[in-house]
Design a protein around this motif. Sequence first.
Motif, PDB file in Angstrom:
ATOM      1  N   GLU A   1       0.844  -1.196   0.000  1.00 22.94           N
ATOM      2  CA  GLU A   1       0.000   0.000   0.000  1.00 22.94           C
ATOM      3  C   GLU A   1       0.876   1.242   0.000  1.00 22.94           C
ATOM      4  OE1 GLU A   1      -2.264   1.625  -0.795  1.00 22.94           O
ATOM      5  OE2 GLU A   1      -3.848   1.896   0.698  1.00 22.94           O
ATOM      6  N   SER A   2       0.452   2.258  -0.718  1.00 20.89           N
ATOM      7  CA  SER A   2       1.176   3.516  -0.784  1.00 20.89           C
ATOM      8  C   SER A   2       1.242   4.161   0.605  1.00 20.89           C
ATOM      9  CB  SER A   2       0.484   4.462  -1.767  1.00 20.89           C
ATOM     10  OG  SER A   2       0.911   5.781  -1.577  1.00 20.89           O
ATOM     11  N   SER A   3       2.432   4.594   0.976  1.00 17.34           N
ATOM     12  CA  SER A   3       2.589   5.252   2.278  1.00 17.34           C
ATOM     13  C   SER A   3       1.804   6.559   2.321  1.00 17.34           C
ATOM     14  CB  SER A   3       4.067   5.503   2.566  1.00 17.34           C
ATOM     15  OG  SER A   3       4.644   6.336   1.566  1.00 17.34           O
ATOM     16  N   ALA A   4       1.663   7.229   1.170  1.00 14.77           N
ATOM     17  CA  ALA A   4       0.905   8.482   1.131  1.00 14.77           C
ATOM     18  C   ALA A   4      -0.568   8.218   1.434  1.00 14.77           C
ATOM     19  CB  ALA A   4       1.053   9.124  -0.251  1.00 14.77           C
ATOM     20  N   ARG A   5      -1.120   7.136   0.880  1.00 10.21           N
ATOM     21  CA  ARG A   5      -2.529   6.848   1.141  1.00 10.21           C
ATOM     22  C   ARG A   5      -2.740   6.400   2.580  1.00 10.21           C
ATOM     23  NH1 ARG A   5      -5.948   3.632  -3.268  1.00 10.21           N
ATOM     24  NH2 ARG A   5      -4.516   1.924  -2.775  1.00 10.21           N
ATOM     25  N   ILE A   6      -1.764   5.700   3.146  1.00  7.77           N
ATOM     26  CA  ILE A   6      -1.860   5.327   4.559  1.00  7.77           C
ATOM     27  C   ILE A   6      -1.956   6.575   5.430  1.00  7.77           C
ATOM     28  CG2 ILE A   6      -0.605   4.266   6.474  1.00  7.77           C
ATOM     29  CD1 ILE A   6       0.506   2.229   4.512  1.00  7.77           C
ATOM     30  N   MET A   7      -1.161   7.583   5.097  1.00 12.27           N
ATOM     31  CA  MET A   7      -1.196   8.835   5.860  1.00 12.27           C
ATOM     32  C   MET A   7      -2.550   9.527   5.710  1.00 12.27           C
ATOM     33  SD  MET A   7       2.633  10.417   5.283  1.00 12.27           S
ATOM     34  CE  MET A   7       2.258  11.772   6.389  1.00 12.27           C
ATOM     35  N   LYS A   8      -3.133   9.480   4.500  1.00 14.89           N
ATOM     36  CA  LYS A   8      -4.439  10.101   4.287  1.00 14.89           C
ATOM     37  C   LYS A   8      -5.517   9.410   5.115  1.00 14.89           C
ATOM     38  CE  LYS A   8      -3.528  11.779  -0.405  1.00 14.89           C
ATOM     39  NZ  LYS A   8      -3.890  11.673  -1.839  1.00 14.89           N
ATOM     40  N   VAL A   9      -5.441   8.091   5.180  1.00 13.89           N
ATOM     41  CA  VAL A   9      -6.411   7.347   5.983  1.00 13.89           C
ATOM     42  C   VAL A   9      -6.270   7.720   7.451  1.00 13.89           C
ATOM     43  CG1 VAL A   9      -7.040   5.038   6.795  1.00 13.89           C
ATOM     44  CG2 VAL A   9      -6.612   5.431   4.361  1.00 13.89           C
ATOM     45  N   ARG A  10      -5.055   7.819   7.934  1.00 16.58           N
ATOM     46  CA  ARG A  10      -4.841   8.212   9.332  1.00 16.58           C
ATOM     47  C   ARG A  10      -5.374   9.616   9.605  1.00 16.58           C
ATOM     48  NH1 ARG A  10       1.353   5.908  10.282  1.00 16.58           N
ATOM     49  NH2 ARG A  10       0.766   3.704  10.459  1.00 16.58           N
ATOM     50  N   GLN A  11      -5.193  10.509   8.647  1.00 15.36           N
ATOM     51  CA  GLN A  11      -5.709  11.861   8.818  1.00 15.36           C
ATOM     52  C   GLN A  11      -7.231  11.856   8.889  1.00 15.36           C
ATOM     53  OE1 GLN A  11      -3.998  13.947   5.493  1.00 15.36           O
ATOM     54  NE2 GLN A  11      -2.005  14.236   6.483  1.00 15.36           N
ATOM     55  N   ARG A  12      -7.864  11.033   8.069  1.00 18.72           N
ATOM     56  CA  ARG A  12      -9.325  10.948   8.101  1.00 18.72           C
ATOM     57  C   ARG A  12      -9.819  10.383   9.429  1.00 18.72           C
ATOM     58  NH1 ARG A  12     -12.191   8.568   2.943  1.00 18.72           N
ATOM     59  NH2 ARG A  12     -13.909   9.326   4.241  1.00 18.72           N
ATOM     60  N   ILE A  13      -9.090   9.416   9.964  1.00 22.50           N
ATOM     61  CA  ILE A  13      -9.456   8.861  11.270  1.00 22.50           C
ATOM     62  C   ILE A  13      -9.315   9.927  12.347  1.00 22.50           C
ATOM     63  CG2 ILE A  13      -8.804   7.170  13.024  1.00 22.50           C
ATOM     64  CD1 ILE A  13      -8.041   5.264  10.765  1.00 22.50           C
ATOM     65  N   ASP A  14      -8.217  10.688  12.295  1.00 24.06           N
ATOM     66  CA  ASP A  14      -7.995  11.743  13.287  1.00 24.06           C
ATOM     67  C   ASP A  14      -9.074  12.832  13.196  1.00 24.06           C
ATOM     68  OD1 ASP A  14      -5.761  10.405  14.157  1.00 24.06           O
ATOM     69  OD2 ASP A  14      -4.351  11.596  12.940  1.00 24.06           O
ATOM     70  N   LYS A  15      -9.528  13.117  11.975  1.00 27.97           N
ATOM     71  CA  LYS A  15     -10.544  14.157  11.789  1.00 27.97           C
ATOM     72  C   LYS A  15     -11.955  13.657  12.113  1.00 27.97           C
ATOM     73  CE  LYS A  15      -8.006  16.641   8.168  1.00 27.97           C
ATOM     74  NZ  LYS A  15      -8.003  17.025   6.732  1.00 27.97           N
ATOM     75  N   GLY A  16     -12.104  12.342  12.231  1.00 23.73           N
ATOM     76  CA  GLY A  16     -13.414  11.786  12.541  1.00 23.73           C
ATOM     77  C   GLY A  16     -14.270  11.493  11.325  1.00 23.73           C
ATOM     78  N   THR A  17     -13.745  11.704  10.116  1.00 27.46           N
ATOM     79  CA  THR A  17     -14.529  11.406   8.913  1.00 27.46           C
ATOM     80  C   THR A  17     -14.493   9.926   8.563  1.00 27.46           C
ATOM     81  OG1 THR A  17     -12.598  11.904   7.515  1.00 27.46           O
ATOM     82  CG2 THR A  17     -14.146  13.706   7.973  1.00 27.46           C
ATOM     83  N   LEU A  18     -13.624   9.187   9.203  1.00 30.30           N
ATOM     84  CA  LEU A  18     -13.548   7.735   9.020  1.00 30.30           C
ATOM     85  C   LEU A  18     -13.504   7.089  10.394  1.00 30.30           C
ATOM     86  CD1 LEU A  18     -13.180   5.183   7.292  1.00 30.30           C
ATOM     87  CD2 LEU A  18     -10.731   5.624   7.280  1.00 30.30           C
ATOM     88  N   THR A  19     -14.467   6.204  10.651  1.00 25.73           N
ATOM     89  CA  THR A  19     -14.521   5.494  11.925  1.00 25.73           C
ATOM     90  C   THR A  19     -13.886   4.127  11.756  1.00 25.73           C
ATOM     91  OG1 THR A  19     -16.583   6.616  12.498  1.00 25.73           O
ATOM     92  CG2 THR A  19     -16.020   4.650  13.763  1.00 25.73           C
ATOM     93  N   ARG A  20     -12.824   3.886  12.507  1.00 27.43           N
ATOM     94  CA  ARG A  20     -12.111   2.622  12.376  1.00 27.43           C
ATOM     95  C   ARG A  20     -12.941   1.489  12.955  1.00 27.43           C
ATOM     96  NH1 ARG A  20      -6.069   2.843  14.181  1.00 27.43           N
ATOM     97  NH2 ARG A  20      -7.079   3.719  16.018  1.00 27.43           N
ATOM     98  N   GLY A  21     -12.963   0.351  12.261  1.00 22.79           N
ATOM     99  CA  GLY A  21     -13.713  -0.800  12.726  1.00 22.79           C
ATOM    100  C   GLY A  21     -13.013  -1.494  13.880  1.00 22.79           C
ATOM    101  N   ALA A  22     -13.790  -2.269  14.640  1.00 21.80           N
ATOM    102  CA  ALA A  22     -13.222  -2.987  15.774  1.00 21.80           C
ATOM    103  C   ALA A  22     -12.235  -4.049  15.313  1.00 21.80           C
ATOM    104  CB  ALA A  22     -14.341  -3.632  16.594  1.00 21.80           C
ATOM    105  N   GLN A  23     -12.440  -4.564  14.109  1.00 22.31           N
ATOM    106  CA  GLN A  23     -11.569  -5.603  13.576  1.00 22.31           C
ATOM    107  C   GLN A  23     -11.370  -5.384  12.084  1.00 22.31           C
ATOM    108  OE1 GLN A  23     -13.055  -9.542  14.171  1.00 22.31           O
ATOM    109  NE2 GLN A  23     -11.192 -10.571  13.499  1.00 22.31           N
TER     110      GLN A  23
END
Length: 401
Positions: A204-226
């Motif tokens: 996976e692209s490291s840039a996209r991993i960072m974008k996903v983390r940013q979305r989680i931090d902003k609350g626009t993406l809710t991480r699943g329990a599993q």
Amino acid sequence: MAALTIVATQAMAQGFPGAGRGGPTEVGVMALKTQDVPYIVTLPGRAVAYEQTDIRPRVNGQIKSIDYDAGHRVKTGDALFHIDDDTYQAALSAAQAEQASAQANVQAAQAQVDRYTKLEKTSISVSDLETAKVTLAQAKAAQLQAKADLQTAQLDLDRTVIRAPIDGIPDVAQVSVGSLVTANQTTALTTVTRLDPIYVDVSESSARIMKVRQRIDKGTLTRGAQLKVSLLLETGEDYDRTGTLISPGATVSATTGTVDFRFQFDNPNRMILPGQFLRAKITLGNTQAILVPQRATTRQGDGSLTAFVASDGKAKKVTLTTAGTYQNAWIVTDGIKSGEAVILDGLKNLRDGAEVKTVPVTINAQGVVKDATPNSPDASTKTGSRANGATATPASAAKSE
């Protein structure tokens, strides 16, 4: 004159240019709403054997027999090859004789020490007793050496039977009966591969991993329990097993800028083989978004994605911002609002600002549009022929951009 009037009337009815506008265009619309959408990333991957080992001889000799069938499952400890063991049987017998002799020497030396100990105060000097003790120690050392030689001879004899070190599927033998082999040779006799379970490595692209983390931090993406992981086979079919994350990536490749991840899948039917290319669908969590059916959208020349919404009796063209796809719809994060009516049907030749007459419709998982009131007399199935000329291909699962 009457003939010209008839022709003109027919032209207007058929919508020829210049024949008249004929009122608003009838279009099928569907109200949109914000909802929880699984955020799924689809990544290319390659299958890797869970265990794989090259089989090499550990003693010299001639192949006496090949004891397995290529392609058939073997278990740990099953015999794969036999090497002629006559020489090793003789070496074992010689080692056994050496051990027996060494044991006898120890017994004789011990008896002499015991006798000298009793006679030490009468007829045996201290020097003679010490000499006897040294002889006993040397005899015990020789016994230990003989025991080690016997163990080595036994190991060499045991190694004439080459056994499977793991459960798995052996390849075709690279030697035949009568071939001479040497200990730890470069060429493997065969390879045993364990296929169940099996690993799938993805990047996976490291840039996209960072974008996903940013979305989680902003609350626009809710991480699943599993973390949910599934596979798409080379045939495009879904694999009926789910995977488990084994090794999360810890470094970024300096050449590709990607991070490697390893997942494990059960593979009881050997459906997946090492080296096979696959696609992993990884559900990272849920995001709040609007789903816009792909058939309602058009990709413009500049790459932007557009759609029409019905507002105040007119068609309004909007540009969409997406975060991937889910089933047959785009995951839209901007450009359209909850409650707006997207136009699904009647898109051919539709222009921005055109007057429209709306008819509520629905769309199924296959992308087929139907009237929202199927019991009405004019209910009908809206096929792709009435939609925009370039119908988008439905996605089989959600993925990130």
